[in-house]
Design an enzyme around this catalytic site. Structure first.
Site, mmCIF file in Angstrom:
data_model
loop_
_atom_site.group_PDB
_atom_site.id
_atom_site.type_symbol
_atom_site.label_atom_id
_atom_site.label_comp_id
_atom_site.label_asym_id
_atom_site.label_seq_id
_atom_site.Cartn_x
_atom_site.Cartn_y
_atom_site.Cartn_z
ATOM 1 C CB THR A 134 59.075 6.470 79.844
ATOM 2 O OG1 THR A 134 59.908 5.346 79.590
ATOM 3 C CG2 THR A 134 59.927 7.729 79.664
ATOM 4 C CG ASP A 135 61.186 2.008 82.212
ATOM 5 O OD1 ASP A 135 61.185 2.558 81.088
ATOM 6 O OD2 ASP A 135 61.261 0.771 82.340
ATOM 7 C CD GLU A 136 63.077 4.330 76.957
ATOM 8 O OE1 GLU A 136 63.791 5.162 76.373
ATOM 9 O OE2 GLU A 136 62.453 3.435 76.359
ATOM 10 C CE1 TYR A 159 59.372 8.865 74.699
ATOM 11 C CE2 TYR A 159 60.775 7.172 75.676
ATOM 12 C CZ TYR A 159 59.534 7.785 75.552
ATOM 13 O OH TYR A 159 58.470 7.320 76.286
ATOM 14 C CE LYS A 163 57.095 10.772 78.481
ATOM 15 N NZ LYS A 163 55.665 11.129 78.175
HETATM 16 P P1 NAD Z 1 51.941 6.499 70.819
HETATM 17 O O1 NAD Z 1 53.102 6.992 70.019
HETATM 18 O O2 NAD Z 1 51.292 5.218 70.441
HETATM 19 O O3 NAD Z 1 50.788 7.606 70.834
HETATM 20 C C1 NAD Z 1 51.055 8.961 71.027
HETATM 21 C C2 NAD Z 1 49.776 9.736 70.761
HETATM 22 O O4 NAD Z 1 50.046 11.125 70.991
HETATM 23 C C3 NAD Z 1 49.257 9.612 69.317
HETATM 24 O O5 NAD Z 1 47.870 9.404 69.324
HETATM 25 C C4 NAD Z 1 49.608 10.954 68.695
HETATM 26 O O6 NAD Z 1 48.713 11.346 67.667
HETATM 27 C C5 NAD Z 1 49.513 11.880 69.918
HETATM 28 N N1 NAD Z 1 50.319 13.093 69.748
HETATM 29 C C6 NAD Z 1 51.618 13.178 69.383
HETATM 30 N N2 NAD Z 1 51.998 14.476 69.298
HETATM 31 C C7 NAD Z 1 50.909 15.216 69.650
HETATM 32 C C8 NAD Z 1 50.677 16.610 69.765
HETATM 33 N N3 NAD Z 1 51.627 17.518 69.508
HETATM 34 N N4 NAD Z 1 49.453 17.013 70.179
HETATM 35 C C9 NAD Z 1 48.461 16.120 70.446
HETATM 36 N N5 NAD Z 1 48.629 14.788 70.316
HETATM 37 C C10 NAD Z 1 49.834 14.343 69.921
HETATM 38 O O7 NAD Z 1 52.457 6.472 72.320
HETATM 39 P P2 NAD Z 1 52.234 5.377 73.464
HETATM 40 O O8 NAD Z 1 53.200 4.282 73.274
HETATM 41 O O9 NAD Z 1 50.789 5.104 73.585
HETATM 42 O O10 NAD Z 1 52.722 6.221 74.745
HETATM 43 C C11 NAD Z 1 51.817 7.099 75.407
HETATM 44 C C12 NAD Z 1 52.549 7.774 76.550
HETATM 45 O O11 NAD Z 1 53.015 6.792 77.460
HETATM 46 C C13 NAD Z 1 53.769 8.581 76.130
HETATM 47 O O12 NAD Z 1 53.811 9.745 76.911
HETATM 48 C C14 NAD Z 1 54.942 7.664 76.447
HETATM 49 O O13 NAD Z 1 56.091 8.419 76.743
HETATM 50 C C15 NAD Z 1 54.420 6.930 77.665
HETATM 51 N N6 NAD Z 1 54.956 5.569 77.854
HETATM 52 C C16 NAD Z 1 54.928 4.666 76.835
HETATM 53 C C17 NAD Z 1 55.381 3.365 77.063
HETATM 54 C C18 NAD Z 1 55.359 2.314 75.984
HETATM 55 O O14 NAD Z 1 55.895 1.218 76.194
HETATM 56 N N7 NAD Z 1 54.733 2.555 74.850
HETATM 57 C C19 NAD Z 1 55.866 3.015 78.333
HETATM 58 C C20 NAD Z 1 55.893 3.990 79.349
HETATM 59 C C21 NAD Z 1 55.408 5.256 79.097
HETATM 60 O O1 DAU Z 2 60.608 1.587 78.803
HETATM 61 C C1 DAU Z 2 59.491 2.291 78.353
HETATM 62 C C2 DAU Z 2 59.680 2.669 76.904
HETATM 63 O O2 DAU Z 2 59.565 1.472 76.148
HETATM 64 C C3 DAU Z 2 58.685 3.712 76.422
HETATM 65 O O3 DAU Z 2 58.896 4.905 77.119
HETATM 66 C C4 DAU Z 2 58.839 3.964 74.921
HETATM 67 O O4 DAU Z 2 57.836 4.857 74.483
HETATM 68 C C5 DAU Z 2 58.690 2.639 74.207
HETATM 69 O O5 DAU Z 2 58.904 2.826 72.807
HETATM 70 C C6 DAU Z 2 59.681 1.608 74.749
HETATM 71 O O6 DAU Z 2 61.050 1.948 74.394
HETATM 72 P P1 DAU Z 2 62.082 0.836 73.879
HETATM 73 O O7 DAU Z 2 63.145 1.515 73.112
HETATM 74 O O8 DAU Z 2 62.493 -0.074 74.974
HETATM 75 O O9 DAU Z 2 61.086 -0.014 72.901
HETATM 76 P P2 DAU Z 2 61.289 -0.633 71.444
HETATM 77 O O10 DAU Z 2 60.092 -1.475 71.168
HETATM 78 O O11 DAU Z 2 61.678 0.391 70.433
HETATM 79 O O12 DAU Z 2 62.553 -1.604 71.631
HETATM 80 C C7 DAU Z 2 62.555 -2.640 72.590
HETATM 81 C C8 DAU Z 2 63.926 -3.295 72.542
HETATM 82 O O13 DAU Z 2 64.075 -3.966 71.280
HETATM 83 C C9 DAU Z 2 65.082 -2.314 72.609
HETATM 84 O O14 DAU Z 2 66.153 -2.882 73.358
HETATM 85 C C10 DAU Z 2 65.510 -2.125 71.155
HETATM 86 C C11 DAU Z 2 65.198 -3.473 70.539
HETATM 87 N N1 DAU Z 2 64.803 -3.432 69.099
HETATM 88 C C12 DAU Z 2 63.789 -2.602 68.740
HETATM 89 C C13 DAU Z 2 63.389 -2.516 67.422
HETATM 90 C C14 DAU Z 2 62.272 -1.578 67.007
HETATM 91 C C15 DAU Z 2 65.429 -4.261 68.176
HETATM 92 O O15 DAU Z 2 66.337 -5.044 68.524
HETATM 93 N N2 DAU Z 2 65.032 -4.180 66.863
HETATM 94 C C16 DAU Z 2 64.055 -3.329 66.448
HETATM 95 O O16 DAU Z 2 63.754 -3.300 65.212
#
Ligand code: NAD
Ligand code: DAU
Length: 353
Positions: A134-136, A159, A163
């Site tokens: 992630t970019d975080e 988180y 990562k």
């Molecule tokens: P998600 O939470 O939707 O899915 C996570 C998956 O991992 C689920 O299917 C869960 O069952 C599985 N999992 C969790 N713990 C596990 C374990 N111990 N063993 C096996 N499987 C397990 O996540 P996502 O949003 O699809 O993100 C996927 C990846 O991409 C993550 O590594 C996240 O850090 C990264 N990422 C997410 C975002 C985003 O915006 N969602 C952005 C950048 C990077």
């Molecule tokens: O940047 C990549 C990341 O983006 C991924 O690595 C994470 O897995 C993914 O969850 C996401 O993180 P964020 O914290 O940015 O996403 P989230 O959807 O939780 O929140 C987006 C923005 O909205 C953040 O500034 C918090 C705000 N927010 C979120 C929720 C859930 C609210 O204001 N209210 C809310 O109820």
């Protein structure tokens, strides 16, 4: 049937993982895709119902922290590659329960690295360990600037720290043992099948139900949004053409303050639901800010554009419309993922704000 590649995708039942699995299973019938997922609250095999009977797809319900089981999967399928997405992924949950994130994201990744080493031994020809991050990990930006691949790590939430730790472990295994590793760091994804705890799907479902839209702080925080299929395309490209040992940043070049995005979402939802203009805006409720809330993320993705020819293809307007349409057409999907565990989390997260 002998497959050209045997690729383990961890977290394939989750949001991004399911788009990656679908893409690989459909585009590469000569590859076997092994979806390794524990099916936590975020994992949902319904995300893959359309491809689950494909000859080149298998599912293994396994915890990435379980060395014996992960080792068995490597051996049983003669896996030559791994695309690692499994993680605890929601920042707010990491604030409530940080150790779960250390366990899955740090210990789980270390376990996968060790299992890959054990399975592959000295024979690293054609092997790939691709870690999706992630970019975080880069921390938080002010009004100006972008994260590049050279930006120092400065994670701020449990988180992002977990990562960042996993990224360091992946690089350390590459450096120390010569494991062929590659990492990508991506910005916020959106699209179908995202669990309704994240901003966009949570707000879509709250708007449908006319529930308050809990905006953290003043809603001024900025995120860069990428359509999930564009991310899956980038992952496919990096897997095939990325240089081992390298890092690639992936971004949507699409920055929005939360409140501006929410207002666009409200307008589109009012139109699609046939409600009067401004009806959903009235649901906006400012609540206590997220602890340690990162102000802004923004990605410089020049490297992947120049080196691999990737760029985001979906406009935000179209991607958001597609996403809303999907959620409106699949209310039963939302209903089914809202298990008792999710309801308990929602209560804990939002009741006292
Ligand atoms: P998600 O939470 O939707 O899915 C996570 C998956 O991992 C689920 O299917 C869960 O069952 C599985 N999992 C969790 N713990 C596990 C374990 N111990 N063993 C096996 N499987 C397990 O996540 P996502 O949003 O699809 O993100 C996927 C990846 O991409 C993550 O590594 C996240 O850090 C990264 N990422 C997410 C975002 C985003 O915006 N969602 C952005 C950048 C990077
Ligand atoms: O940047 C990549 C990341 O983006 C991924 O690595 C994470 O897995 C993914 O969850 C996401 O993180 P964020 O914290 O940015 O996403 P989230 O959807 O939780 O929140 C987006 C923005 O909205 C953040 O500034 C918090 C705000 N927010 C979120 C929720 C859930 C609210 O204001 N209210 C809310 O109820």
């Amino acid at each position: 049937m002998v497959f050209e590649r045997n690729i383990i995708v961890t977290g394939g039942a989750g949001f991004i993982g399911s788009h990656v699995v679908r893409r690989l299973v459909s585009r590469y019938p000569h590859y076997r895709i092994i979806n390794l997922d524990l099916l936590t609250y975020a994992g949902n095999l319904e995300n893959l119902a359309d491809i689950e009977s494909s000859d080149n797809y298998v599912f293994e319900k396994v915890d990435i922290c379980d060395a014996k089981e992960v080792g068995r999967v490597f051996d049983q399928y003669d896996a030559d590659s791994i695309i690692h997405l499994a993680a605890e992924s929601h920042v707010d949950r990491s604030i409530l329960d940080p150790l779960a994130f250390i366990n899955t994201n740090v210990v789980g990744t270390a376990n996968l690295l060790q299992c890959a080493r054990m399975a592959w031994g000295e024979n690293l020809e054609g092997k790939r360990f691709y870690h999706v991050s992630t970019d975080e990990v880069y921390g938080s930006l002010g009004d100006e600037g972008f994260f590049t691949e050279e930006t120092s790590y400065d994670p701020k939430s449990p988180y992002s720290a977990s990562k960042a730790s996993s990224d360091h472990l992946v690089r350390a295994f590459g450096h120390t043992y010569g494991l062929p590793v590659v990492i990508s760091n991506c910005s916020n994804n959106y699209g179908p099948h995202q669990f309704p705890e994240k901003l966009i799907p949570l707000f879509i479902s709250n708007i449908v139900e006319k529930k308050p839209l809990p905006v953290y702080g003043k809603g001024e925080n900025v995120r860069d949004w990428l359509y999930v299929e564009d991310h899956a395309e980038a992952i496919d490209l990096i897997f095939h053409e990325g240089k081992m040992g390298e890092t690639y940043n992936i971004g949507g070049e699409n920055e929005w303050s939360n409140i501006a995005l929410i207002k666009v979402l409200c307008t589109q939802m009012d139109q699609k639901l046939g409600r009067s203009a401004g009806e959903s805006n009235a649901l906006i409720t400012y609540v206590k800010d997220r602890a340690g809330h990162d102000f802004r993320y923004a990605i410089d993705c020049a490297k992947i554009k120049d080196a691999l020819g990737w760029s985001p293809s979906m406009t935000f307007e179209e991607g958001l419309a597609k996403t809303i349409d999907w959620y409106l057409s699949n209310p039963e999907w939302i209903e089914r993922v809202r298990t008792g565990a999710y309801q308990a989390y929602y209560e804990q997260q939002y009741t006292h704000r």
